[in-house]
Design a protein around this motif. Structure first.
Motif, PDB file in Angstrom:
ATOM      1  N   GLY A  88       0.737  -1.200  -0.082  1.00  0.00           N
ATOM      2  CA  GLY A  88      -0.132   0.051  -0.012  1.00  0.00           C
ATOM      3  C   GLY A  88       0.967   1.141   0.296  1.00  0.00           C
ATOM      4  O   GLY A  88       1.956   1.192  -0.698  1.00  0.00           O
ATOM      5  N   SER A  89       0.355   2.365   0.640  1.00  0.00           N
ATOM      6  CA  SER A  89       1.110   3.445   0.768  1.00  0.00           C
ATOM      7  C   SER A  89       0.572   4.303   1.891  1.00  0.00           C
ATOM      8  O   SER A  89      -0.310   4.032   2.803  1.00  0.00           O
ATOM      9  N   HIS A 142     -11.134  14.063   3.059  1.00  0.00           N
ATOM     10  CA  HIS A 142     -11.778  13.356   3.701  1.00  0.00           C
ATOM     11  C   HIS A 142     -11.454  11.927   3.966  1.00  0.00           C
ATOM     12  O   HIS A 142     -12.443  11.238   4.782  1.00  0.00           O
ATOM     13  N   LEU A 143     -10.322  11.497   3.527  1.00  0.00           N
ATOM     14  CA  LEU A 143     -10.005  10.094   3.583  1.00  0.00           C
ATOM     15  C   LEU A 143      -8.986   9.919   4.269  1.00  0.00           C
ATOM     16  O   LEU A 143      -7.779  10.716   4.202  1.00  0.00           O
ATOM     17  N   PRO A 144      -8.374   8.869   5.061  1.00  0.00           N
ATOM     18  CA  PRO A 144      -7.323   8.655   5.883  1.00  0.00           C
ATOM     19  C   PRO A 144      -6.148   8.500   5.044  1.00  0.00           C
ATOM     20  O   PRO A 144      -6.175   7.947   3.719  1.00  0.00           O
ATOM     21  N   LEU A 145      -4.980   8.503   5.637  1.00  0.00           N
ATOM     22  CA  LEU A 145      -3.542   8.547   4.754  1.00  0.00           C
ATOM     23  C   LEU A 145      -3.461   7.100   4.443  1.00  0.00           C
ATOM     24  O   LEU A 145      -2.699   6.754   3.295  1.00  0.00           O
ATOM     25  N   ASP A 146      -3.655   6.012   5.139  1.00  0.00           N
ATOM     26  CA  ASP A 146      -3.464   4.634   4.941  1.00  0.00           C
ATOM     27  C   ASP A 146      -4.723   3.928   3.987  1.00  0.00           C
ATOM     28  O   ASP A 146      -4.787   2.812   3.930  1.00  0.00           O
ATOM     29  N   THR A 147      -5.483   4.821   3.193  1.00  0.00           N
ATOM     30  CA  THR A 147      -6.562   4.243   2.372  1.00  0.00           C
ATOM     31  C   THR A 147      -6.182   3.180   1.340  1.00  0.00           C
ATOM     32  O   THR A 147      -6.681   2.206   1.533  1.00  0.00           O
ATOM     33  N   ASP A 148      -5.026   3.418   0.703  1.00  0.00           N
ATOM     34  CA  ASP A 148      -4.240   2.389  -0.232  1.00  0.00           C
ATOM     35  C   ASP A 148      -4.003   0.976   0.515  1.00  0.00           C
ATOM     36  O   ASP A 148      -4.435  -0.005  -0.036  1.00  0.00           O
ATOM     37  N   THR A 149      -3.478   1.201   1.728  1.00  0.00           N
ATOM     38  CA  THR A 149      -3.039  -0.211   2.546  1.00  0.00           C
ATOM     39  C   THR A 149      -4.371  -0.542   3.035  1.00  0.00           C
ATOM     40  O   THR A 149      -4.520  -1.934   2.834  1.00  0.00           O
ATOM     41  N   ARG A 150      -5.144  -0.141   3.556  1.00  0.00           N
ATOM     42  CA  ARG A 150      -6.463  -0.542   4.049  1.00  0.00           C
ATOM     43  C   ARG A 150      -7.082  -1.454   2.900  1.00  0.00           C
ATOM     44  O   ARG A 150      -7.548  -2.508   2.990  1.00  0.00           O
ATOM     45  N   HIS A 195      -1.759   1.043  -4.877  1.00  0.00           N
ATOM     46  CA  HIS A 195      -1.250   2.292  -4.955  1.00  0.00           C
ATOM     47  C   HIS A 195      -0.680   2.521  -6.237  1.00  0.00           C
ATOM     48  O   HIS A 195       0.309   1.611  -6.616  1.00  0.00           O
ATOM     49  N   GLY A 196      -1.087   3.206  -7.154  1.00  0.00           N
ATOM     50  CA  GLY A 196      -0.510   3.321  -8.666  1.00  0.00           C
ATOM     51  C   GLY A 196       0.895   3.856  -8.659  1.00  0.00           C
ATOM     52  O   GLY A 196       1.502   3.353  -9.544  1.00  0.00           O
ATOM     53  N   GLY A 197       1.305   4.532  -7.696  1.00  0.00           N
ATOM     54  CA  GLY A 197       2.674   4.899  -7.632  1.00  0.00           C
ATOM     55  C   GLY A 197       3.597   3.836  -7.546  1.00  0.00           C
ATOM     56  O   GLY A 197       4.988   4.107  -7.656  1.00  0.00           O
ATOM     57  N   ASN A 198       3.145   2.812  -6.933  1.00  0.00           N
ATOM     58  CA  ASN A 198       4.084   1.659  -6.807  1.00  0.00           C
ATOM     59  C   ASN A 198       4.299   0.736  -8.020  1.00  0.00           C
ATOM     60  O   ASN A 198       4.972  -0.424  -7.920  1.00  0.00           O
ATOM     61  N   VAL A 199       3.576   1.038  -9.020  1.00  0.00           N
ATOM     62  CA  VAL A 199       3.546  -0.120 -10.194  1.00  0.00           C
ATOM     63  C   VAL A 199       4.760  -0.089 -10.653  1.00  0.00           C
ATOM     64  O   VAL A 199       5.415  -1.313 -11.235  1.00  0.00           O
TER      65      VAL A 199
END
Length: 261
Positions: free
Chosen positions: A39-40, A47-55, A128-132
């Protein structure tokens, strides 16, 4: 499967959530595919938490593993999520943490090398798209070394929506899709009163600006899309689509992978 930290050795429904498992049961059990969410920790609008991608990655992975377990498919292990990834494009927003492309790729290579000692196959569930790019580099290296490794990206594809009869248009970041999914997963952490549209042009039209100046230069509030219309019910529908897709991938991999037991 997740939460099932003491499976019966060799039983048809055995699986492992590694964070709560004990090594003797892992050694005694069937091992086919290790699933690792990636994740990230990065801004997702106000409005969304920082760990959204990881969750999201972890939740989809956990549910997909549970589908296989319920179907009697043994040999799937679920590792704890890698919670910080390559998020340099969000660096201008306080709270974002990133280890960058090179470090993430190196981490995944070393993880893949060690995982292959005990698991025939590795599946990264990327949120997370930035991890691709980092993931692709790592998988290329691992495959060149003869290791069986794969990636599944937790993105809602237009074809998935069309098959489900949904007219929703996927957005890029912290828009309706992610907001709906988070309303389904953790409504207490979604601040709908702070939700507002950001940059709504299609990603190809803003990609050059993102690469040069990062997300904040393109969208001051960090949103690429519009969260309007998001709902928990829609989020559950989207989660089900993602889980079904990932479970099908896992099913193929467990069929193709040998056993270590």
């Amino acid at each position: 499967m997740p939460g099932q930290s003491s499976p019966t050795s060799g039983s048809a429904d055995s699986g492992f959530e590694l964070a709560t498992a004990h090594w003797p049961e892992v050694e005694a059990g069937t091992r086919r595919v290790l699933v690792v969410p990636v994740g990230s920790l990065e801004q997702h609008g106000a409005h969304l938490p920082l760990d959204t991608d990881t969750r999201i990655a972890a939740a989809v992975a956990e549910r997909a593993c549970a589908v296989l377990s319920a179907g009697g498919r043994a040999g799937v292990g679920l590792a704890p999520a890698i919670a910080i990834g390559a998020s340099g494009e969000h660096a201008d927003f306080p709270g974002t943490l990133s280890i960058g492309h090179v470090a993430l790729s190196t981490l995944l290579v070393e993880l893949g090398r060690h995982a292959s000692l005990h698991w025939p196959a590795l599946l990264l569930v990327n949120g997370h798209g930035g991890n691709v790019a980092a993931i692709n580099d790592a998988l290329a290296k691992l495959r060149a070394e003869g290791r069986d490794c794969h990636v599944w990206h937790a993105g809602v594809r237009p074809s998935m929506l069309a098959a489900a009869g949904l007219s929703l248009v996927p957005d890029a970041h912290a828009g309706r899709v992610e907001t709906s999914v988070m309303l389904a997963l953790a409504p207490e952490d979604v601040r709908l009163d702070a939700a507002e549209p950001g940059e709504t042009r299609p990603l190809p039209e803003i990609m050059a600006g993102l690469r040069v100046g990062g997300v904040r230069q393109v969208s001051p509030n960090g949103v690429l899309g519009d969260p309007a219309g998001a709902s928990a019910a829609e989020g559950e529908t989207l989660l089900a689509l993602l889980v079904t897709d990932l479970a099908a991938v896992l099913d193929r991999l467990t069929n193709a992978s040998g056993d270590l037991a």
